[in-house]
Design a protein around this motif. Structure first.
Motif, PDB file in Angstrom:
ATOM      1  N   LEU A  11       0.816  -1.213   0.000  1.00  0.00           N
ATOM      2  CA  LEU A  11       0.000   0.000   0.000  1.00  0.00           C
ATOM      3  C   LEU A  11       0.850   1.264   0.000  1.00  0.00           C
ATOM      4  CD1 LEU A  11      -2.778  -1.002   2.569  1.00  0.00           C
ATOM      5  CD2 LEU A  11      -2.935  -1.002   0.084  1.00  0.00           C
ATOM      6  N   HIS A  12       2.015   1.210   0.637  1.00  0.00           N
ATOM      7  CA  HIS A  12       2.846   2.407   0.712  1.00  0.00           C
ATOM      8  C   HIS A  12       3.443   2.792  -0.640  1.00  0.00           C
ATOM      9  CE1 HIS A  12       5.502  -1.020   1.114  1.00  0.00           C
ATOM     10  NE2 HIS A  12       6.551  -0.243   0.821  1.00  0.00           N
ATOM     11  N   LEU A  19      -5.104   8.275  -0.338  1.00  0.00           N
ATOM     12  CA  LEU A  19      -5.261   6.885   0.083  1.00  0.00           C
ATOM     13  C   LEU A  19      -5.937   6.880   1.450  1.00  0.00           C
ATOM     14  CD1 LEU A  19      -4.643   3.812  -0.204  1.00  0.00           C
ATOM     15  CD2 LEU A  19      -2.451   4.275   0.925  1.00  0.00           C
ATOM     16  N   ALA A  20      -7.137   6.288   1.528  1.00  0.00           N
ATOM     17  CA  ALA A  20      -7.900   6.260   2.777  1.00  0.00           C
ATOM     18  C   ALA A  20      -7.580   5.012   3.580  1.00  0.00           C
ATOM     19  CB  ALA A  20      -9.392   6.312   2.490  1.00  0.00           C
ATOM     20  N   VAL A  21      -7.246   5.203   4.863  1.00  0.00           N
ATOM     21  CA  VAL A  21      -7.030   4.081   5.779  1.00  0.00           C
ATOM     22  C   VAL A  21      -7.841   4.344   7.045  1.00  0.00           C
ATOM     23  CG1 VAL A  21      -4.742   3.535   4.867  1.00  0.00           C
ATOM     24  CG2 VAL A  21      -4.954   5.107   6.795  1.00  0.00           C
ATOM     25  N   GLY A  22      -8.363   3.275   7.631  1.00  0.00           N
ATOM     26  CA  GLY A  22      -9.225   3.421   8.800  1.00  0.00           C
ATOM     27  C   GLY A  22      -8.465   3.264  10.105  1.00  0.00           C
ATOM     28  N   VAL A  23      -8.863   4.063  11.088  1.00  0.00           N
ATOM     29  CA  VAL A  23      -8.298   3.955  12.436  1.00  0.00           C
ATOM     30  C   VAL A  23      -9.433   4.005  13.450  1.00  0.00           C
ATOM     31  CG1 VAL A  23      -6.035   4.901  11.849  1.00  0.00           C
ATOM     32  CG2 VAL A  23      -7.871   6.441  12.520  1.00  0.00           C
ATOM     33  N   PHE A  24      -9.272   3.274  14.540  1.00  0.00           N
ATOM     34  CA  PHE A  24     -10.312   3.181  15.556  1.00  0.00           C
ATOM     35  C   PHE A  24     -10.022   4.129  16.718  1.00  0.00           C
ATOM     36  CE2 PHE A  24     -10.523  -0.876  13.338  1.00  0.00           C
ATOM     37  CZ  PHE A  24     -11.898  -0.984  13.089  1.00  0.00           C
ATOM     38  N   ALA A  25     -11.077   4.473  17.436  1.00  0.00           N
ATOM     39  CA  ALA A  25     -10.963   5.456  18.518  1.00  0.00           C
ATOM     40  C   ALA A  25     -10.124   4.967  19.685  1.00  0.00           C
ATOM     41  CB  ALA A  25     -12.363   5.852  19.008  1.00  0.00           C
ATOM     42  N   ASP A  26      -9.955   3.657  19.815  1.00  0.00           N
ATOM     43  CA  ASP A  26      -9.141   3.122  20.906  1.00  0.00           C
ATOM     44  C   ASP A  26      -7.664   3.031  20.529  1.00  0.00           C
ATOM     45  OD1 ASP A  26      -9.248   1.101  19.061  1.00  0.00           O
ATOM     46  OD2 ASP A  26     -10.321  -0.312  20.348  1.00  0.00           O
ATOM     47  N   GLY A  27      -7.290   3.642  19.402  1.00  0.00           N
ATOM     48  CA  GLY A  27      -5.903   3.648  18.974  1.00  0.00           C
ATOM     49  C   GLY A  27      -5.527   2.490  18.078  1.00  0.00           C
ATOM     50  N   ALA A  70       1.834   7.766  -1.930  1.00  0.00           N
ATOM     51  CA  ALA A  70       0.590   8.539  -2.061  1.00  0.00           C
ATOM     52  C   ALA A  70       0.790   9.978  -1.609  1.00  0.00           C
ATOM     53  CB  ALA A  70      -0.520   7.890  -1.239  1.00  0.00           C
ATOM     54  N   ALA A  71       0.192  10.904  -2.344  1.00  0.00           N
ATOM     55  CA  ALA A  71       0.343  12.322  -2.009  1.00  0.00           C
ATOM     56  C   ALA A  71      -0.299  12.650  -0.668  1.00  0.00           C
ATOM     57  CB  ALA A  71      -0.266  13.182  -3.109  1.00  0.00           C
ATOM     58  N   ARG A  72      -1.384  11.963  -0.351  1.00  0.00           N
ATOM     59  CA  ARG A  72      -2.085  12.195   0.917  1.00  0.00           C
ATOM     60  C   ARG A  72      -2.504  10.857   1.512  1.00  0.00           C
ATOM     61  NH1 ARG A  72      -3.986  15.363  -2.985  1.00  0.00           N
ATOM     62  NH2 ARG A  72      -4.216  17.639  -2.741  1.00  0.00           N
ATOM     63  N   ILE A  73      -2.327  10.707   2.794  1.00  0.00           N
ATOM     64  CA  ILE A  73      -2.947   9.610   3.537  1.00  0.00           C
ATOM     65  C   ILE A  73      -4.104  10.231   4.301  1.00  0.00           C
ATOM     66  CG2 ILE A  73      -2.684   7.941   5.401  1.00  0.00           C
ATOM     67  CD1 ILE A  73      -1.272   7.140   2.822  1.00  0.00           C
ATOM     68  N   ILE A  74      -5.303   9.728   4.061  1.00  0.00           N
ATOM     69  CA  ILE A  74      -6.493  10.259   4.733  1.00  0.00           C
ATOM     70  C   ILE A  74      -6.887   9.288   5.840  1.00  0.00           C
ATOM     71  CG2 ILE A  74      -8.792  11.218   4.442  1.00  0.00           C
ATOM     72  CD1 ILE A  74      -6.580  12.524   2.711  1.00  0.00           C
ATOM     73  N   LEU A  75      -6.657   9.707   7.081  1.00  0.00           N
ATOM     74  CA  LEU A  75      -7.092   8.900   8.218  1.00  0.00           C
ATOM     75  C   LEU A  75      -8.598   9.062   8.380  1.00  0.00           C
ATOM     76  CD1 LEU A  75      -4.357   9.691  10.912  1.00  0.00           C
ATOM     77  CD2 LEU A  75      -4.348   7.925   9.121  1.00  0.00           C
ATOM     78  N   ILE A  76      -9.305   7.966   8.379  1.00  0.00           N
ATOM     79  CA  ILE A  76     -10.761   7.979   8.527  1.00  0.00           C
ATOM     80  C   ILE A  76     -11.117   7.394   9.890  1.00  0.00           C
ATOM     81  CG2 ILE A  76     -12.974   7.244   7.587  1.00  0.00           C
ATOM     82  CD1 ILE A  76     -11.485   9.063   5.697  1.00  0.00           C
ATOM     83  N   ALA A 103     -11.562  18.517  -1.888  1.00  0.00           N
ATOM     84  CA  ALA A 103     -10.162  18.799  -2.202  1.00  0.00           C
ATOM     85  C   ALA A 103      -9.918  18.891  -3.709  1.00  0.00           C
ATOM     86  CB  ALA A 103      -9.262  17.725  -1.604  1.00  0.00           C
ATOM     87  N   HIS A 104     -11.004  18.776  -4.490  1.00  0.00           N
ATOM     88  CA  HIS A 104     -10.931  18.880  -5.963  1.00  0.00           C
ATOM     89  C   HIS A 104     -10.013  17.823  -6.563  1.00  0.00           C
ATOM     90  CE1 HIS A 104     -13.125  22.624  -5.588  1.00  0.00           C
ATOM     91  NE2 HIS A 104     -12.208  23.071  -4.739  1.00  0.00           N
ATOM     92  N   LEU A 105     -10.075  16.603  -6.024  1.00  0.00           N
ATOM     93  CA  LEU A 105      -9.269  15.506  -6.540  1.00  0.00           C
ATOM     94  C   LEU A 105     -10.059  14.740  -7.603  1.00  0.00           C
ATOM     95  CD1 LEU A 105      -7.826  14.100  -3.191  1.00  0.00           C
ATOM     96  CD2 LEU A 105      -6.914  15.926  -4.642  1.00  0.00           C
ATOM     97  N   SER A 106      -9.362  14.143  -8.528  1.00  0.00           N
ATOM     98  CA  SER A 106     -10.028  13.396  -9.593  1.00  0.00           C
ATOM     99  C   SER A 106     -10.112  11.902  -9.296  1.00  0.00           C
ATOM    100  CB  SER A 106      -9.309  13.610 -10.927  1.00  0.00           C
ATOM    101  OG  SER A 106      -7.967  13.139 -10.840  1.00  0.00           O
ATOM    102  N   GLU A 107      -9.289  11.424  -8.351  1.00  0.00           N
ATOM    103  CA  GLU A 107      -9.323   9.998  -8.025  1.00  0.00           C
ATOM    104  C   GLU A 107      -8.843   9.769  -6.603  1.00  0.00           C
ATOM    105  OE1 GLU A 107      -6.376   7.940  -7.610  1.00  0.00           O
ATOM    106  OE2 GLU A 107      -5.094   9.702  -7.738  1.00  0.00           O
ATOM    107  N   GLY A 108      -9.167   8.574  -6.089  1.00  0.00           N
ATOM    108  CA  GLY A 108      -8.738   8.208  -4.752  1.00  0.00           C
ATOM    109  C   GLY A 108      -8.787   6.708  -4.574  1.00  0.00           C
ATOM    110  N   VAL A 109      -8.027   6.204  -3.612  1.00  0.00           N
ATOM    111  CA  VAL A 109      -7.994   4.771  -3.310  1.00  0.00           C
ATOM    112  C   VAL A 109      -8.456   4.578  -1.871  1.00  0.00           C
ATOM    113  CG1 VAL A 109      -6.555   2.718  -3.098  1.00  0.00           C
ATOM    114  CG2 VAL A 109      -6.088   4.384  -4.914  1.00  0.00           C
ATOM    115  N   SER A 110      -9.404   3.669  -1.678  1.00  0.00           N
ATOM    116  CA  SER A 110      -9.925   3.388  -0.338  1.00  0.00           C
ATOM    117  C   SER A 110      -9.598   1.963   0.072  1.00  0.00           C
ATOM    118  CB  SER A 110     -11.444   3.595  -0.308  1.00  0.00           C
ATOM    119  OG  SER A 110     -11.984   3.153   0.931  1.00  0.00           O
TER     120      SER A 110
END
Length: 501
Positions: A11-12, A19-27, A70-76, A103-110
């Protein structure tokens, strides 16, 4: 909108704007987030210590991380891990898609669909991702003279990163989800158009346009004289108050398999949508405040067109028929008056005690018309009663049916698509409220249980087949700053139809 899958474990090394990656509230990190954290020398865990709480529905953009292409890692944010479910996942996908739009992006990976959660499959999660992207990219500009340059969303492509052995399921989900999203956005567009543009004639033209676009669809629009010949006196009594011509729209999805000689055909499923393109209430006129929102009184019709569009794109192997009685409800010298008695197509007479209870007057004739198809089931969809909003607010659509199997199938489809409904009673004891001294039935039953008695009224015209009624008055559109049609219950309807096929 283009949807696809990607199966790399590195993935890196994915080259993407986001690039969207999920994180939980408990860390806790999702597997994808853990890979990115290791590649970036613990950058994600460092952020989680102080900067990002990972509450459900939140996000944080990290740019140009060391060791990550990836230009951006989006923590969800996914909230607490022990309460993570399909609804949380669907909302997380929307948060990511909406970020890409903003963010006016044309594509993304989830990577979010790869996270397991209860009562879901890879296919259902991929479907939810596509629906979320469709919702996020909907853009209304039909009636603006000028819009800001580049205001329209640029997002054109969403890629799901999944395990290789789940890519097939994911692609199936993306395909059905993309079709559902397109159906929802058609329903939203029709709902948002003003009443002087989206007239009954316009709805008929929209149905014919769909029939030209999809080979499995065939559209027929009956005009006033044809409706009169059918003796739809109840429907026509509502239409009489407006100069806009009424339309009775029939849109049929007939898959190729249904035409195969010697093949046993299943009985069709019929969807009936209320198509009041503007509802002023008639002689029983509505208050002026928020009356503009009565352009949304055709959202039942819009949802039928949206659902038929989706099943045609999917290529559903089941005959589906959409029926839409459409007209305006306005006050005039020709309009219905309180106390008038009209005769429905079924032959039952109706005393009109309130002209603002017009939806049931147009639907009852369409429900009678549906008998000719000998349907396996009939579902009507209508913004029918304010009482349903009082009962359920804006979360659940109201569901009424005496058929337990049909009701449970619809409820399950709603749960599976996060387009939920709640079943309300339909007991014979409520029928007494519709008693009339001057006709077979009154069109209202008084203030108590208003949504129930409305459903009871409709039930008198559905004796010949299994039937369910969806009251979407609280869910078809939003008011206030975010005013606009929602596209509900297209996901529920399409999932139900997929389950039946």
């Amino acid at each position: 909108m283009e949807f696809s899958t990607q199966t790399t474990a590195s993935l890196h090394q994915i080259k993407t704007a986001a690039l969207a990656v999920g994180v939980f509230a408990d860390g806790m990190l999702s597997p994808a987030a853990d890979i990115i954290d290791h590649a970036s020398n613990g950058a994600l865990r460092e952020v989680l210590k102080s900067e990002f709480l990972a509450k459900a529905g939140t996000h944080l953009a990290l740019r140009r991380l060391t060791g990550v292409v990836a230009a951006r890692i989006i923590l969800i944010g996914l909230g607490k891990q022990d309460s993570y479910n399909a609804a949380t996942h669907a909302n997380a996908e929307f948060v990511f898609a909406n970020y890409c739009v903003q963010a006016h992006l044309s594509e993304g990976v989830s990577t979010l669909a790869a996270i397991e959660c209860p009562n879901s499959t890879m296919r259902s999660r991929a479907q939810a991702a596509a629906v979320a992207a469709g919702r996020a990219t909907y853009y209304y500009d039909a009636t603006f003279g000028k819009r800001e340059h580049n205001a329209a969303p640029k997002l054109k492509k969403i890629i799901l990163s999944v395990a290789r052995n789940q890519a097939g399921q994911a692609q199936q989900g993306l395909s059905s989800g993309g079709a559902i999203a397109a159906g929802m956005n058609l329903a939203r567009e029709l709902g948002n158009l003003p009443g002087n543009i989206c007239t009954p004639t316009y709805l008929g033209q929209a149905a014919k346009k769909l029939a030209k676009e999809f080979k499995s669809l065939k559209a027929e629009v009956l005009e006033r004289k044809q409706i009169e010949a059918l003796k739809m006196g109840s429907f026509l009594s509502v239409a009489r108050g407006s100069y806009e011509a009424p339309a009775f729209i029939i849109l049929r999805h007939s898959p190729a398999s249904a035409k195969t000689a010697g093949k046993t055909r299943k009985a069709p499923i019929v969807l009936v949508g209320k198509g009041i393109t503007f509802d002023a209430g008639g002689i029983s006129i509505k208050p002026a405040g928020n009356m503009d929102e009565m352009k949304y009184d055709m959202c039942g019709a819009a949802s039928v067109l949206g659902a038929l569009r989706a099943v045609a794109e999917i290529g559903l192997d089941r005959e589906i028929i959409g029926l839409i009685p459409s007209c305006e409800n306005l006050p005039s010298g020709r309009a219905n008056k309180p106390g008038d008695v009209v005769t429905s197509m079924s032959g039952q007479t109706i005393e009109i005690l309130n002209t603002d209870a017009e939806g049931r007057l147009v639907l009852c004739d369409a429900l009678t018309y549906a008998e000719r198809f000998k349907p396996a089931a009939v579902i009507d969809i209508a913004t029918l009663t304010g009482a349903c909003i009082v009962a359920l607010g804006h979360v659940n659509s109201g569901l009424f049916s005496k058929d337990d199997a049909l009701a449970e199938s619809l409820l399950r489809a709603g749960r599976d698509t996060n387009d939920t409904a709640w079943r309300l009673p339909l007991e014979d004891a409520y029928q007494e409220q519709l008693h009339s001294n001057f006709a077979d039935i009154a069109n209202i039953g008084g203030p108590p249980a208003g949504s129930v008695t409305a459903a009871c009224f409709l039930s008198r015209f559905t004796k010949s087949y299994p039937w369910a009624h969806l009251d979407i008055a609280g869910t078809a559109w939003r008011s206030g700053k975010e005013k606009g049609a929602t596209g509900r219950p297209v996901p529920l309807l399409v999932q139900y139809l997929l389950d039946q096929a």
